[in-house]
Write an enzyme that holds these catalytic residues in place. Structure first.
Site, short mmCIF file in Angstrom:
data_model
loop_
_atom_site.label_atom_id
_atom_site.label_comp_id
_atom_site.label_asym_id
_atom_site.label_seq_id
_atom_site.Cartn_x
_atom_site.Cartn_y
_atom_site.Cartn_z
N THR A 1 -16.69 -45.75 -19.16
CA THR A 1 -17.36 -46.46 -18.07
C THR A 1 -18.37 -45.52 -17.44
OG1 THR A 1 -17.21 -47.40 -15.84
CG2 THR A 1 -15.42 -45.94 -16.47
N LEU B 1 -30.82 -50.22 -17.38
CA LEU B 1 -31.22 -49.08 -18.21
C LEU B 1 -30.33 -47.87 -17.99
CD1 LEU B 1 -35.01 -49.74 -18.09
CD2 LEU B 1 -33.66 -49.53 -20.18
N GLY C 1 -18.34 -53.32 -19.65
CA GLY C 1 -19.79 -53.11 -19.56
C GLY C 1 -20.25 -52.01 -20.49
N ASP D 1 -19.24 -45.78 -14.59
CA ASP D 1 -18.87 -45.70 -13.17
C ASP D 1 -18.01 -44.48 -12.83
OD1 ASP D 1 -20.22 -48.03 -12.40
OD2 ASP D 1 -18.59 -49.27 -13.15
#
Lengths: 417, 417
Positions: free
Chosen positions: A145, A300, A14, A147
């Site tokens: 990432t 976003l 991602g 995350d």
């Protein structure tokens, strides 16, 4: 005589705002390395290797220092991405045969793969296969990432910028909410299926006048809708506007995602998963009956380069740079990482770790960084996050919009000349 | 002897990024006006006058130039807002009696009301009532609205910054979308119930490599779901990623909102209005069955000060400044406005208009600014919008976040000291 080889770079998983800074770091370092001849980029991750979609990055960047600077501040993947998991080498060799045929054809001795958890799985499998077939190649993983869920690294590239976008947005949403003298609840849904690092970043919006978010729910603890309503009601008894930051991945005590409970039916009669925020919005509407709105920050938070963290961009670039000498030394199957050496002043050091320590493992928010009330985070967590959003890259503008590097090579548009 | 009077300022309606620049303009000009003694602000619009919630702005800003600069770049309403429509003076005079009692008590000779359509209705009613009761006061309206739907003004303060946020977001969403080599549709829902000005601003994201948005639907034309699917399919035949910008307010040929057609049922069995974007997402999923995502830009398009337009901020400030001499001359029941004198170089002039030309009237996108295909806008429209997003205010940061002026006076928090 000194023998030159080529290197190949690809990006996967991602998007983040900082992943091109790592790419720029590798290119910058590789351009200065006498052992490296041509720098290739594979389009769309490992699929670009399989499909022989390679572009010459030396040509693009060796004479254009400005383009390299622009690359550092261009959102998402300049080389494109994929979500492709290599089969186990024992099960089916065809992908591996194809990939190593390309490595051979282009005389690739150094392969850099920038990505998250799944991408590190690719690094692991390819480096093991290379060893097995005795193919002389260094394969290095460069983490990214938003995350922040990779182990063995203090924090992941991309996280700081996402945290800056999220906290800035929460602060602006708070200004938007405070203007009316009526009770209202605003629920902001933030990315993170299993780890609450991004949602916690909302707390960075608090300052000398702003107390929002007033409630923060991370997926590391089971979520109770009853307790949530009690929490909101308690907050409404002391203030007019209650702003809630909630992770998309919160689950109930049985482990079921809250977003899966909605049972909404779309216009075609299909059961539809609403967002977690929308579910909670309906819940507040039903149980409290005050003005309520849910906001999903959506993609976003992973691509808003115009509000990125300089600390994040610089560290991501350094991780890219660090990977090159590692590869030149002949290391393979390793991921570069950074360690926090000190919080005040904030300093980090760079190192690497065996890829098998990383691949397919997730790092969650430590439970003792969540407050006892289960709806907030601790000061220790705040201290961890604060340095990561500091500084702003110099942003250039063109015709009133942020100026980014063209990704024309990714756009499949048969209308274009 | 020269007699000094006081002035009062209030803000109303929905937030914009530029509404505090108008406030700052009025304060700056009023501080320099010998005829004006104390500058008061009413909290929460006209309700703050009714409830006598007045703060002394002279005290706050006369000795703090830095605070005034910060005010120009602080999102939403520094003075708070309300959504309150005054009754007709003939029907019930009590509100009017109360308001003019406050005007008298605080020796208010100049009242500035910054707001949109509904706020201009308040300006109209109050100035007529003042005339009727022969009360010596100048009441001036200062326009604002991200919707750009006020008549007699080339464009409204707040629109340029919202347009900049929207187009920047679309560009970043495009970078996010282009990375995968698979077919996908991204639907971005943009504010605007009746007028398509904001949705059209998405087209500003197009540049030498980015062709998104590929389809744009404004509420000025009836929306056909069949035609929409045909349009998307046609786009998908020439490119992998199709990015659609759609106004929340699109309606079918009978005038029914598309968002009202969803008939979704929430977890409590209530029929729920999904967003327009979510409705179209489900439609694409059903009819085309490719990867699809909808994104609602939500309130950030009206409060994301960190990506505001310098042109917008400067013009909003100038409109505020312009209103002060107008009031001092004794004008009342007028709204300040700006006219575009030239597009290249872009120049505007400032003037005023009778409030009755403005109140309760909406300005729509001219139909000949929509392309013949009904899914795009014309170059003429682009030329109109381009100057409005130019320039970036100097943004200061504190602890990694944009630094805004404290709105502590708006926050009703009984936990605070």
């Amino acid at each position: 005589m000194f023998h030159k080889s080529n290197c190949l770079i690809a990006q996967s998983g991602g998007p983040t705002v900082a992943i091109n800074a790592s790419l720029a770091g590798i290119i910058e370092e590789a351009l200065n390395s006498p052992q490296i001849d041509t720098i290739y980029g594979a389009l769309n991750g490992i699929l670009g290797v399989l499909d022989e979609k390679l572009i010459n990055l030396s040509n693009t960047f060796s004479k254009d220092k400005e383009a390299l600077d622009l690359l550092k501040n261009t959102p998402s993947m300049y080389l494109g991405s994929c979500r492709y998991k290599l089969p186990e080498a024992g099960d089916a060799d065809s992908d591996y045969l194809e990939i190593f045929k390309i490595f051979q054809k282009y005389n690739i001795k150094y392969f850099f793969y920038i990505g998250g958890n799944d991408s590190m799985d690719t690094v692991s499998k390819l480096s093991k296969y290379a060893k097995k077939i005795n193919f002389d190649i260094s394969i290095i993983g460069i983490p990214k990432t938003i995350d922040n869920d990779l182990r063995h690294i203090d924090h992941t590239p991309g996280y700081g910028s996402a945290a800056k976008y999220i906290s800035t947005s929460i602060l602006e949403i708070a200004h938007d909410a405070y203007i009316y003298d009526i009770q209202s609840v605003i629920i902001v849904e933030i990315m993170g299926r299993n780890a609450g690092w991004l949602t916690a970043a909302s707390a960075l919006a608090r300052n000398e006048y702003n107390t929002a978010p007033h409630l923060i729910y991370l997926p590391e603890l089971p979520f109770s809708t009853e307790q949530f309503i009690t929490d909101v009601q308690k907050e409404l008894s002391t203030r007019k506007q209650v702003i809630v930051a909630v992770s998309e991945g919160i689950k109930d005590s049985t482990g079921e995602y809250i977003s899966a409970k909605s049972g909404q039916v779309d216009q075609f009669g299909h059961v539809m998963l609403s967002g977690t925020g929308k579910y909670l919005e309906n819940l507040v509407k039903e149980k409290i009956a005050c003005k309520v709105r849910s906001i999903e920050l959506n993609v976003l938070q992973r691509c808003a380069t115009h509000i990125s963290s300089l600390t994040d961009i610089n560290e991501s670039c350094m991780l890219g740079k660090t990977s090159v000498p590692l590869a030149l030394e002949g290391c393979s199957g390793r991921m570069v990482l950074l360690r926090r050496e000190s919080n005040s002043p904030y300093t980090v050091s760079y190192d690497s770790v065996s890829i098998d320590e990383i691949a397919n493992k997730e790092k969650y928010v430590p439970v003792d960084w969540i407050s006892e009330s289960k709806n907030d985070i601790t000061e220790e967590f705040m201290e961890y996050m604060r340095p990561l959003i500091q500084g702003e890259p110099k942003q250039s503008y063109k015709n009133g919009l942020p100026s980014y590097l063209s990704v024309n090579h990714l756009i499949h548009d048969s209308n274009q000349a």
